[in-house]
Design a protein around this motif. Sequence first.
Motif, PDB file in Angstrom:
ATOM      1  N   ILE A 197      26.925   0.347 -15.165  1.00  0.00           N
ATOM      2  CA  ILE A 197      26.180   1.622 -15.532  1.00  0.00           C
ATOM      3  C   ILE A 197      26.380   1.523 -17.209  1.00  0.00           C
ATOM      4  N   VAL A 198      25.381   1.600 -17.843  1.00  0.00           N
ATOM      5  CA  VAL A 198      25.256   1.558 -19.183  1.00  0.00           C
ATOM      6  C   VAL A 198      25.299   3.182 -19.725  1.00  0.00           C
ATOM      7  N   SER A 199      24.670   3.934 -19.055  1.00  0.00           N
ATOM      8  CA  SER A 199      24.792   5.282 -19.695  1.00  0.00           C
ATOM      9  C   SER A 199      24.651   6.150 -18.206  1.00  0.00           C
ATOM     10  N   ASP A 255      13.778   6.153  -7.842  1.00  0.00           N
ATOM     11  CA  ASP A 255      12.891   6.900  -7.623  1.00  0.00           C
ATOM     12  C   ASP A 255      11.618   6.456  -8.913  1.00  0.00           C
ATOM     13  N   GLY A 256      10.931   5.632  -8.207  1.00  0.00           N
ATOM     14  CA  GLY A 256       9.898   4.952  -9.188  1.00  0.00           C
ATOM     15  C   GLY A 256      10.488   3.875  -9.923  1.00  0.00           C
ATOM     16  N   ASP A 257      10.575   4.327 -11.307  1.00  0.00           N
ATOM     17  CA  ASP A 257      11.000   3.467 -12.334  1.00  0.00           C
ATOM     18  C   ASP A 257      12.586   4.074 -12.719  1.00  0.00           C
ATOM     19  N   THR A 258      12.939   5.229 -12.115  1.00  0.00           N
ATOM     20  CA  THR A 258      14.298   5.898 -12.501  1.00  0.00           C
ATOM     21  C   THR A 258      15.026   5.398 -11.231  1.00  0.00           C
ATOM     22  N   SER A 259      16.130   5.214 -11.975  1.00  0.00           N
ATOM     23  CA  SER A 259      17.327   4.724 -11.113  1.00  0.00           C
ATOM     24  C   SER A 259      18.481   6.134 -11.111  1.00  0.00           C
ATOM     25  N   VAL A 286      20.687   7.437 -14.369  1.00  0.00           N
ATOM     26  CA  VAL A 286      21.418   6.321 -14.528  1.00  0.00           C
ATOM     27  C   VAL A 286      20.728   5.133 -15.373  1.00  0.00           C
ATOM     28  N   THR A 287      21.403   4.611 -16.459  1.00  0.00           N
ATOM     29  CA  THR A 287      20.532   3.268 -16.958  1.00  0.00           C
ATOM     30  C   THR A 287      21.793   2.155 -16.521  1.00  0.00           C
ATOM     31  N   LEU A 288      20.795   0.998 -15.787  1.00  0.00           N
ATOM     32  CA  LEU A 288      21.594   0.076 -15.225  1.00  0.00           C
ATOM     33  C   LEU A 288      21.692  -1.235 -16.107  1.00  0.00           C
TER      34      LEU A 288
END
Length: 385
Positions: free
Chosen positions: A354-356, A323-327, A342-344
């Motif tokens: 998934i880092v976080s 979603d834009g810059d958001t995963s 999530v942070t990839l």
Amino acid sequence: MKKMKKWQIWTAAGAAVLVIGTTSVMMFSHPNSPNQEVANETPMVQTVKDGSIASSVLLTGKVTADQEQYVYFDGTKGDLQSILVNVGDQVTAGQAIVQYSSTEAQTAYDAAVRTVNKADRQLNDLMTNGVSVDTTGDDEEDAKSASQAQRTVDSQASDLRDARADAVDNMNKAKALLDATIVKSSIDGTVVEVNKDVSKSTTGTNQTLVHIVSNGHLQVKGELSEYNLANISEGQEVVLTSKVYPDKTWTGKISYVGNYPTDSGQANNNTAGGTQGSGGAKYPFTVDITSDIGELKQGFSVNIEVKSSTQHPLVPVTSVMADGDTSYVWTVEKGKAKKVKVTLGNADAENQEIVSGLKKDAQVIVNPNEKLEDGKEIGKYDKID
């Protein structure tokens, strides 16, 4: 019946084509079309597990035996008498493989043995016969003489024991030099090189007489740059590939990373002033192969893909949406859909790290679509491994 003109026939044919085309458009826009079925497909849910993805670090190395022995010509041991093995022979640890002939070593050992034997004879004679004492008939005087004689015997015996100990030390040293004229294998393995034509000059000391490689596990050895050194550590798992068998892979684990550069790497670094353009210093590393060797052979060059040493939740790449810059991913909690930011991390063709934002054992939707709503009950879904 009235004949149709040729242009009228062509127009009718065109009309027929137009009708067919319109029908086709209507058919593919029907609500029950395959595209709509994909949008309404049953959600598939998978349990999140921890794992690691191969990092971007790629190394190269060469397959070698985990143990090998080189026997070099050594003129200090004497004249080369014979090489006792041939290429292809199977040898065991402790087996004689090279024989030198040294008259000096044999002479020194024989002399040392004679010295030990002489000390043994003298000590035995002294302890058996002692020393004679003339008696006078005076008990007190004779007792003093006997006591003096005993002290003399004890002193001589002590000196002989010391002399014998020195002789044994010399004999052992001579024996070691003599034993060194026979070179033995230090490993169980196969003889892969024999060189019987060596120079007897001092320049011949670096010439290989025998090369033996072990029959055990294979390893991969190579060098890594100073820029990769910080990202590589012992215990990291790797995947090996070979151009000879491009459809096969092997697994391994880094068992050694050197803290000091190799001679060649250091030399290059010193010559170029240590600039990045020179490639920097090179550090040795070793990989133990943990899978079946299969077709892998000693001497093969292999590519090494290093896996990350850290463990993170892994999800199928198909489950990640943007979603834009958001995963984010969609999970199922108590039968309801939940949108999770999530942070990839690293990814490969199948899995995304998934880092976080996501924990192990979460239930993630593998095939999310745009109709999912946060907090809405999902109903029926398929659970996959």
